[in-house]
Design an enzyme around this catalytic site. Structure first.
Site, PDB file in Angstrom:
ATOM      1  N   CYS A   2       1.387  12.981  -4.783  1.00 21.57           N
ATOM      2  CA  CYS A   2       2.099  12.854  -3.547  1.00 21.57           C
ATOM      3  C   CYS A   2       2.660  14.198  -3.066  1.00 21.57           C
ATOM      4  CB  CYS A   2       3.192  11.833  -3.753  1.00 21.57           C
ATOM      5  SG  CYS A   2       4.132  11.444  -2.343  1.00 21.57           S
ATOM      6  N   ARG A  27       9.598  11.481  -1.035  1.00 23.19           N
ATOM      7  CA  ARG A  27       8.280  10.953  -0.704  1.00 23.19           C
ATOM      8  C   ARG A  27       7.876   9.795  -1.606  1.00 23.19           C
ATOM      9  NH1 ARG A  27       5.056  15.047   2.111  1.00 23.19           N
ATOM     10  NH2 ARG A  27       3.187  14.156   1.201  1.00 23.19           N
ATOM     11  N   TRP A  74       2.066   9.977  -7.151  1.00 24.41           N
ATOM     12  CA  TRP A  74       2.187   8.549  -6.836  1.00 24.41           C
ATOM     13  C   TRP A  74       0.847   7.933  -7.205  1.00 24.41           C
ATOM     14  CZ3 TRP A  74       0.571   5.482  -2.215  1.00 24.41           C
ATOM     15  CH2 TRP A  74       1.214   4.238  -2.143  1.00 24.41           C
ATOM     16  N   ASN A 100      -3.597  16.217  -4.051  1.00 27.13           N
ATOM     17  CA  ASN A 100      -3.260  15.047  -3.239  1.00 27.13           C
ATOM     18  C   ASN A 100      -4.533  14.558  -2.579  1.00 27.13           C
ATOM     19  OD1 ASN A 100      -0.553  15.106  -3.802  1.00 27.13           O
ATOM     20  ND2 ASN A 100       0.052  16.065  -1.876  1.00 27.13           N
ATOM     21  N   GLY A 101      -4.685  13.259  -2.442  1.00 26.16           N
ATOM     22  CA  GLY A 101      -5.863  12.711  -1.791  1.00 26.16           C
ATOM     23  C   GLY A 101      -6.649  11.830  -2.736  1.00 26.16           C
ATOM     24  N   GLU A 482       9.949  -5.180  12.882  1.00 23.52           N
ATOM     25  CA  GLU A 482      10.482  -3.963  12.277  1.00 23.52           C
ATOM     26  C   GLU A 482      11.680  -4.264  11.386  1.00 23.52           C
ATOM     27  OE1 GLU A 482      11.568   0.066  11.398  1.00 23.52           O
ATOM     28  OE2 GLU A 482       9.705  -1.054  11.701  1.00 23.52           O
ATOM     29  N   LYS A 486      11.933  -3.402   7.364  1.00 26.38           N
ATOM     30  CA  LYS A 486      12.989  -2.605   6.738  1.00 26.38           C
ATOM     31  C   LYS A 486      13.563  -3.326   5.528  1.00 26.38           C
ATOM     32  CE  LYS A 486      12.676   1.008   8.691  1.00 26.38           C
ATOM     33  NZ  LYS A 486      11.300   0.628   8.657  1.00 26.38           N
ATOM     34  N   GLU A 489      11.034  -3.231   2.648  1.00 29.25           N
ATOM     35  CA  GLU A 489      10.810  -1.901   2.083  1.00 29.25           C
ATOM     36  C   GLU A 489      11.882  -1.508   1.073  1.00 29.25           C
ATOM     37  OE1 GLU A 489       8.546   0.879   5.314  1.00 29.25           O
ATOM     38  OE2 GLU A 489      10.587   0.301   5.807  1.00 29.25           O
ATOM     39  N   HIS A 505       5.260 -23.345  14.889  1.00 28.02           N
ATOM     40  CA  HIS A 505       3.867 -23.404  14.468  1.00 28.02           C
ATOM     41  C   HIS A 505       3.686 -22.984  13.010  1.00 28.02           C
ATOM     42  CE1 HIS A 505       2.367 -24.166  18.554  1.00 28.02           C
ATOM     43  NE2 HIS A 505       3.349 -23.357  18.935  1.00 28.02           N
ATOM     44  N   LYS A 604       6.439   8.503   1.631  1.00 26.27           N
ATOM     45  CA  LYS A 604       6.850   8.817   3.002  1.00 26.27           C
ATOM     46  C   LYS A 604       5.660   9.116   3.901  1.00 26.27           C
ATOM     47  CE  LYS A 604       9.834   9.613   6.269  1.00 26.27           C
ATOM     48  NZ  LYS A 604      10.491   8.455   6.873  1.00 26.27           N
TER      49      LYS A 604
END
Length: 609
Positions: A2, A27, A74, A100-101, A482, A486, A489, A505, A604
């Site tokens: 990360c 991050r 990560w 990273n990647g 949203e 939150k 998370e 429904h 992040k």
């Protein structure tokens, strides 16, 4: 992935590397490590868990040297163990890399290397790259890296050192951010995020995709994958280390929630023309004539930015009369989107490095669309790849759960809607009213933040809840989404956001005394409809937390908890209404003892799929 930090210079590298890693803790990560060239040999120390675990190991196994690389990982390939932590060494012990990647063809490359007698010590895709570089090394590290990368499919941000070349640091990027920092004479840095090196330099070079940089104490050079030299501009970073500090708040997230009034001012500064009932966005100036002729807009984004885009959809269609679609970037890139002449694509990303959003933007450009960006990361890949766009000017956002970037994104979308509306069908008077309402937002959010203590009291009653339902209508439906995000998370409580009318429904089956329901219900044209939803919830024993406006009384007899916020025009209500939801999620998460700034499993900047 990360976080990457690397250093070459005259000073001891270890304090720079560990200090940089600490700046990248926000991050999200699960292990960390460093490699230094110490008296001609590479010494590597790694640890699972927090950086404090790495520091403890470094006390037991001290290393020194003035060139080194470091990483916070990560997990994507292999469990978060010390064995899988970066840096990774080559089979001969001469090459060390951080990455990273994702290497998409690592399995086939690994099989070929095993056939050649290479033994692997980790489950990661990264180790393949270290061995490939070693296999291609013939006295020139840069050439070995270039040859190895020519075999790789996927994304990478790399930093590489070799014990045979203690005066050389190599960096490379494709699809994962990497920044060159220029320090004092003979001193250079590499980092995946400028915050890692801001204490040492404010002069940086943002590397482009397929750039490979060779750094020596005497200077640096950048080539592309074909070994052709390229030039990249040196830029000055526009924030300092102080702006990243917590500033007396318990967490970065709380600091960023309370920064929102000032952030909104910065986002709007110089962009609203109240006397003309219009907005002026410099980043769109070169596209202004083209904007008059668009007949369709696609907004593409991920996560919080996606929900901001949903609010933007309502705004633009309402003010400008242009059809708008909002698409998850991760879906957009893998289908065959129909993009005809007159289509504008808006890509939204806080970091400007979100892999899926970047890929969606490139796909739109490939199909002939004008692709504009809304992002916070100055000099980011999305900002540089797009045909134009608007910066948020929200300042660095350290908390993994986005807060101030969301309100800033919605504010930018409101200004874009105003601009497009005035080009088409919006009167001066209405435009001026919207512009004035926008200028009032910082004060309204400032007033709303005063509710933090009372919201903390509400949070105490729901800290043990296992599920939440969030409901909203029209402009406030994305706010419900949203708000639920939150809570998920940072508190790890399951939560879902729904259009209020959709409750019947399906979700209504879940409602009982153990299911708190957060209802966003400002006094607007749809208020009576929402009241009906609240009645239905209460009839089934549900507990209601209502976010409404100060001028609203009908909810008093139905809601278990009322959070009354200042009133603004309906299209801007999401900017005010989201703030109590941010605070509710924050206070519940803190009461549950969670790491609010670095929630588990999240990063992040999501630079891999």
């Amino acid at each position: 992935m990360c976080g990457i930090v690397a250093y070459i210079g005259q000073n001891e590298a270890l304090p720079v590397l560990v200090g940089g890693l600490k700046k990248l803790e926000y991050r999200g990560y699960d292990s960390s490590g460093v490699s230094l060239i110490d008296h001609g040999k590479i010494k590597t120390v790694r640890a699972s868990g927090k950086i404090s675990a790495l520091e403890s190991k470094l006390k037991e196994t001290p290393v020194q040297g003035n060139i080194g690389i470091a990483h916070t990982r990560w997990a994507t390939h292999g469990a978060p163990t010390e064995q899988n932590a970066h840096p990774h060494m080559s089979f001969d012990g001469k090459i060390s890399i951080v990455h990273n990647g994702i290497i998409e063809n690592y399995a086939s490359l690994k099989a070929k290397l095993i056939e050649k007698g290479v033994t692997f010590k980790s489950e990661t895709d990264t180790e393949v790259v270290a061995h490939l570089i070693a296999k291609n090394y013939n006295g020139n590290l840069k050439e070995a890296v270039l040859k190895a990368l020519s075999l790789i499919e996927g994304t990478f941000g790399l930093a590489v050192i070799c014990s045979d070349e203690p005066d050389t640091l190599i960096g490379a990027r494709r699809g994962s951010p990497l920044i060159l920092g220029i320090g004092n004479e003979g001193e250079f840095f590499l980092a995946s995020d400028v915050s890692a090196i801001i204490n040492h330099t404010q002069k940086v070079v943002y590397l482009d995709d397929n750039d490979v940089v060779e750094i020596k104490r005497s200077g640096y050079s950048i080539v592309n994958m074909n070994s052709h030299e390229v030039t990249r501009d040196i830029q000055d970073v526009d924030f300092d280390a102080e702006s990243i500090a917590k500033g007396g708040f318990a967490h970065f997230m709380l600091k960023e929630i309370f920064e929102q009034p000032e952030v909104l001012k910065n986002t709007m500064r110089g962009r609203l023309l109240i006397a003309e009932g219009n907005a002026k966005l410099a980043g769109l100036d070169t596209n202004i004539k083209e904007l008059r002729n668009i007949n369709r807009i696609i907004i593409t984004a991920c996560g919080t930015s996606y929900y901001a885009g949903m609010v933007g959809e309502y705004m633009i269609e309402d003010l400008a009369g242009v059809p708008v679609e909002v698409e998850y970037a991760s879906e957009f890139r893998y289908r065959n989107p129909i993009i005809k002449p007159g289509t504008l694509v808006l890509a939204i990303s806080q970091s400007g490095e979100t892999a899926d959003t970047l890929a969606a933007l490139k796909e739109a450009q490939q199909k002939g669309a004008t692709a504009l960006a809304i992002c916070n990361g100055v000099g980011s890949t999305i900002a540089r790849t797009s045909d134009g766009g608007v910066y948020l000017h929200a300042g660095p956002e350290i908390g993994v759960a986005s807060t101030k970037a969301f309100t800033s994104q919605v504010t930018v979308l409101a200004m874009i809607a105003l601009l497009l509306g005035r080009q088409r069908r919006l009167s001066f008077e209405t435009g001026a009213d919207i512009a004035r309402a926008l200028t009032e937002l910082p004060a309204l959010v400032e007033e709303t933040l005063k509710l933090s203590d009372s919201i903390a009291e509400i949070a105490k009653q729901y800290v043990k809840a296992n599920n939440f339902l969030y409901l909203g209508r029209h402009f406030n439906y994305p706010v419900a989404m949203e708000g639920a995000l939150k809570l998920k998370e940072i508190s790890y409580i399951h939560a879902e956001g729904y259009p209020a009318a959709e409750m019947k429904h399906g979700p209504i089956a879940l409602i009982d005394e153990n299911m708190p329901v957060v209802v966003i219900a400002p006094k607007d044209a749809l208020f009576d409809k929402v009241i009906s939803n609240v009645r239905e919830i209460k009839a089934r024993g549900g507990r209601v937390i209502a976010v409404t406006t100060e001028d609203c009384k009908p909810l008093d007899e139905f809601a278990d908890h009322l959070i009354k916020v200042p009133k603004t025009i309906p299209m801007l209500m999401p900017i005010v209404a989201c703030v109590p939801l941010q605070l509710l999620a924050y206070h519940i998460a803190v009461l549950r003892g969670n790491d609010v700034d670095q929630p588990r499993n999240l990063a992040k900047s999501v630079t891999v799929e």
